[in-house]
Enzyme design. Structure first.
Site, PDB file in Angstrom:
ATOM      1  N   HIS A 255       0.848  -1.201   0.000  1.00 54.13           N
ATOM      2  CA  HIS A 255       0.000   0.000   0.000  1.00 54.13           C
ATOM      3  C   HIS A 255       0.882   1.249   0.000  1.00 54.13           C
ATOM      4  CE1 HIS A 255      -2.702   3.119   1.478  1.00 54.13           C
ATOM      5  NE2 HIS A 255      -3.710   2.340   1.111  1.00 54.13           N
ATOM      6  N   ARG A 298      -2.802   1.289  -4.353  1.00 58.36           N
ATOM      7  CA  ARG A 298      -2.566  -0.163  -4.440  1.00 58.36           C
ATOM      8  C   ARG A 298      -3.275  -0.725  -5.667  1.00 58.36           C
ATOM      9  NH1 ARG A 298      -6.571  -2.563   0.138  1.00 58.36           N
ATOM     10  NH2 ARG A 298      -7.610  -0.613   0.641  1.00 58.36           N
ATOM     11  N   LYS A 301      -7.149  -0.148  -7.347  1.00 60.04           N
ATOM     12  CA  LYS A 301      -7.862   0.850  -6.557  1.00 60.04           C
ATOM     13  C   LYS A 301      -7.914   2.164  -7.336  1.00 60.04           C
ATOM     14  CE  LYS A 301      -8.987   0.372  -2.675  1.00 60.04           C
ATOM     15  NZ  LYS A 301     -10.106  -0.083  -1.863  1.00 60.04           N
ATOM     16  N   ASP A 304      -6.096   8.826  -6.347  1.00 60.08           N
ATOM     17  CA  ASP A 304      -6.375   9.693  -5.185  1.00 60.08           C
ATOM     18  C   ASP A 304      -5.219  10.692  -5.062  1.00 60.08           C
ATOM     19  OD1 ASP A 304      -6.498  10.829  -2.626  1.00 60.08           O
ATOM     20  OD2 ASP A 304      -7.155   8.989  -1.645  1.00 60.08           O
ATOM     21  N   CYS A 306      -3.866  12.276  -2.684  1.00 61.60           N
ATOM     22  CA  CYS A 306      -2.879  12.206  -1.590  1.00 61.60           C
ATOM     23  C   CYS A 306      -1.705  11.286  -1.943  1.00 61.60           C
ATOM     24  CB  CYS A 306      -3.514  11.824  -0.261  1.00 61.60           C
ATOM     25  SG  CYS A 306      -4.216  10.183  -0.197  1.00 61.60           S
ATOM     26  N   TYR A 307      -1.936  10.334  -2.880  1.00 63.33           N
ATOM     27  CA  TYR A 307      -0.811   9.472  -3.280  1.00 63.33           C
ATOM     28  C   TYR A 307       0.220  10.225  -4.125  1.00 63.33           C
ATOM     29  CZ  TYR A 307      -3.706   5.819  -1.384  1.00 63.33           C
ATOM     30  OH  TYR A 307      -4.462   5.076  -0.520  1.00 63.33           O
ATOM     31  N   ASP A 350      -9.105  14.815  -3.208  1.00 60.05           N
ATOM     32  CA  ASP A 350      -8.744  13.434  -3.546  1.00 60.05           C
ATOM     33  C   ASP A 350      -8.968  13.183  -5.057  1.00 60.05           C
ATOM     34  OD1 ASP A 350      -9.529  10.782  -4.176  1.00 60.05           O
ATOM     35  OD2 ASP A 350     -10.350  10.356  -2.214  1.00 60.05           O
ATOM     36  N   ASP A 357     -10.087  19.039   2.017  1.00 58.32           N
ATOM     37  CA  ASP A 357      -9.792  18.907   3.448  1.00 58.32           C
ATOM     38  C   ASP A 357      -8.312  19.223   3.627  1.00 58.32           C
ATOM     39  OD1 ASP A 357      -8.178  16.300   3.390  1.00 58.32           O
ATOM     40  OD2 ASP A 357     -10.023  15.679   2.397  1.00 58.32           O
ATOM     41  N   HIS A 360      -5.728  16.402   2.392  1.00 56.27           N
ATOM     42  CA  HIS A 360      -5.462  16.353   0.949  1.00 56.27           C
ATOM     43  C   HIS A 360      -4.786  17.633   0.465  1.00 56.27           C
ATOM     44  CE1 HIS A 360      -8.106  12.813   1.022  1.00 56.27           C
ATOM     45  NE2 HIS A 360      -7.322  12.427   0.032  1.00 56.27           N
TER      46      HIS A 360
HETATM   47  C1  LIG Z   1       3.348   9.301   8.705  1.00 54.42           C
HETATM   48  C2  LIG Z   1       2.187   8.426   8.623  1.00 54.42           C
HETATM   49  C3  LIG Z   1       1.556   7.989   9.869  1.00 54.42           C
HETATM   50  C4  LIG Z   1       1.780   8.051   7.410  1.00 54.42           C
HETATM   51  C5  LIG Z   1       0.598   7.257   7.146  1.00 54.42           C
HETATM   52  C6  LIG Z   1       0.700   6.764   5.762  1.00 54.42           C
HETATM   53  C7  LIG Z   1      -0.534   6.018   5.365  1.00 54.42           C
HETATM   54  C8  LIG Z   1      -0.749   4.642   5.896  1.00 54.42           C
HETATM   55  C9  LIG Z   1      -1.345   6.603   4.497  1.00 54.42           C
HETATM   56  C10 LIG Z   1      -2.523   5.932   3.976  1.00 54.42           C
HETATM   57  C11 LIG Z   1      -3.573   6.921   3.769  1.00 54.42           C
HETATM   58  C12 LIG Z   1      -4.799   6.383   3.087  1.00 54.42           C
HETATM   59  C13 LIG Z   1      -5.333   7.161   1.954  1.00 54.42           C
HETATM   60  C14 LIG Z   1      -5.408   5.309   3.501  1.00 54.42           C
HETATM   61  C15 LIG Z   1      -6.671   4.900   2.868  1.00 54.42           C
HETATM   62  O1  LIG Z   1      -6.685   3.553   2.615  1.00 54.42           O
HETATM   63  P1  LIG Z   1      -7.952   3.044   1.831  1.00 54.42           P
HETATM   64  O2  LIG Z   1      -7.977   1.584   1.845  1.00 54.42           O
HETATM   65  O3  LIG Z   1      -9.177   3.735   2.343  1.00 54.42           O
HETATM   66  O4  LIG Z   1      -7.662   3.698   0.439  1.00 54.42           O
HETATM   67  P2  LIG Z   1      -7.307   3.053  -0.954  1.00 54.42           P
HETATM   68  O5  LIG Z   1      -8.582   2.627  -1.526  1.00 54.42           O
HETATM   69  O6  LIG Z   1      -6.683   4.204  -1.696  1.00 54.42           O
HETATM   70  O7  LIG Z   1      -6.337   1.941  -0.702  1.00 54.42           O
HETATM   71 ZN   LIG Z   2      -6.539  10.455  -0.261  1.00 55.89          ZN
END
Ligand SMILES: CC(C)=CCC/C(C)=C/CC/C(C)=C/COP(=O)(O)OP(=O)(O)O
Ligand SMILES: [Zn+2]
Length: 431
Positions: A255, A298, A301, A304, A306-307, A350, A357, A360
């Site tokens: 991920h 990943r 998916k 987004d 933030c990636y 996103d 927000d 993002h």
């Molecule tokens: C420094 C620190 C603590 C960093 C954290 C890094 C981290 C784990 C970020 C993930 C953020 C995120 C968009 C999760 C969503 O997963 P989802 O399953 O909802 O989203 P998806 O569908 O994009 O996989």
């Molecule tokens: Zn995001």
């Protein structure tokens, strides 16, 4: 499915039965099909493997293409600044109560976004208010919880240190950080397998904990061999067969968020070469969605914004380490400017249709800054054991878009490089 297949599917988080079909284009039977029919058989197969996400993606692609075809947009700096200033002038609405345990994060996202947009926009008054608020959360100077009266948390502490690093030692706030207490607490969070729990009392343990611990320790110049012992092995075991990193050793799906945490940790340890970098590069490149132009987190998916940082930042670290650039930064730039800007009211998002927000806004801006920069490592130029990352703005004439002139971001720490270096230099003396 056999029992083993069943448990593997569960392990990978797949909720549907795995369907496998080999479509062999070399077979005589397939070759002899008229083109229309062979396409038809692919369509049938696609129908069989249709998931909710595949259908959602069609919608996302359509809205992205519509925006991508419009006149190229510049970064709406003033509008995003106003969105962020609003945070310093208004009480948050009650629906933000869910973020009560993320107060240091909010301060980091807002202050960092302002500083990335322009150095002056985080005024002395804002710096003072950020520092005072954090020292109210932890009057002892750390470790920091998510808010007043909350137990210390490794992610809260990471966000608090990052936010303080932006405050230019206003009112001597850097001298009020209790490095000794933070260091001793980090040692207690450390686990036998090399990972770090998020808090002493109830914390989970994954690559986020490792990254937060190493980031804080290296910024405060307390990154001792004792703290790093076993961490490399822990991280190596988090790389999955896909090439990216999961949250924990040998269990999770690769991920973007966890991959960023693992790769940034390896950069801090100066041991990126100890993992399978080729597979990591391949996985990062595969995160770029062809039609949308942006990045997902990943396999299978949705794109987004933030990636743009979690994966874009990982790509920048790989580039800094000398392996070249593994994503299409022009395409990412297009996704950010055309599809991630909230034009009414500012802030970044996103994907089209989502609301802005602070999370993002911060990570999309970091991704944009990174997409306009080139990275290399100066291994002979080290401050308190932190290698200097050299960041050069791309030349306007090598790009298909005008530069946004954002501040340069250190991809390992997620703050402007200038602020990072000033902060790190302040902690020149050992504990
Ligand atoms: C420094 C620190 C603590 C960093 C954290 C890094 C981290 C784990 C970020 C993930 C953020 C995120 C968009 C999760 C969503 O997963 P989802 O399953 O909802 O989203 P998806 O569908 O994009 O996989
Ligand atoms: Zn995001």
């Amino acid at each position: 499915m056999t029992k083993i297949q069943n448990s593997i599917a569960k392990l990978l988080g797949k909720k549907r039965e795995v369907i496998e079909r080999v479509l062999n284009e070399d077979e005589e039977e397939y070759k002899s099909l008229p083109e229309q029919e062979s396409l038809h058989s692919i369509e049938e197969i696609m129908k069989e493997i249709e998931t909710e996400t595949i259908l959602d993606r069609q919608e996302v692609i359509e809205s992205c293409i519509e925006l991508l075809m419009k006149e190229p947009k510049l970064l709406l700096k003033d509008s995003h600044l106003n969105y962020l200033y609003f945070a310093f002038t208004t009480q948050f609405p009650p629906n933000l109560i869910a973020l009560d345990a993320s107060q240091p994060w909010m301060l980091y996202w807002i202050a960092n976004s302002l500083k990335v947009l322009s150095r002056e926009s985080l005024s002395e008054d804002f710096q003072r208010r950020v520092a005072r608020k954090l020292l109210e959360i932890s009057p002892e100077g750390g470790p920091f919880g998510g808010g007043i009266g909350q137990i210390p948390h490794i992610a809260g502490t990471y966000a608090a240190i990052n936010a303080l690093s932006l405050c230019n030692n206003i009112e001597g706030c850097w001298d009020k950080i209790n490095r000794k207490a933070i260091y001793e607490w980090l040692l207690k969070l450390k686990q036998a397998d090399g990972g770090f729990k998020t808090c002493l009392e109830v914390g989970e343990c994954d690559t986020r904990g490792v990254y937060c611990a190493l980031s804080v320790a290296s910024m405060l110049n307390v990154l001792t061999p004792q703290l790093c012992d076993g961490v490399l092995e822990y991280l190596i075991n988090c790389q999955t067969y896909e090439g990216g990193f999961g949250a924990t050793p040998q269990v999770d799906e690769a991920h973007g968020g966890y991959t960023f945490c693992a790769v940034a940790s390896l950069m801090i340890l100066k041991q990126l070469d100890k993992i399978n970098v080729e597979a990591l590069i391949q996985w990062c490149s595969s995160r770029q969605c062809f039609e949308e132009r942006g990045l997902n987190g990943r396999s299978n998916k949705l794109v987004d914004g933030c990636y743009s940082f979690w994966i874009g930042g990982t790509a920048a670290m790989i580039e800094a380490a000398g392996y070249g650039c593994c994503i299409d930064q022009n395409a990412l730039h297009e996704y950010i400017c055309q599809c991630c800007q909230n034009e009414q009211g500012g802030g970044l998002i996103d994907k089209p249709g989502k609301s802005p927000d602070f999370y993002h806004t911060n990570y999309v801006l970091l991704g944009l800054s990174i997409s306009e920069s080139e990275y290399s490592l100066q291994e002979d130029n080290i401050t308190n054991n932190i290698s200097t990352i050299l960041i050069r703005s791309k030349q306007n004439n090598s790009l298909s878009y005008p530069l946004s002139n954002l501040n340069s971001i250190n991809p390992v720490y997620g703050v402007p490089n200038t602020d990072l270096l000033n902060f790190v230099k302040h902690f020149n003396t050992p504990l």
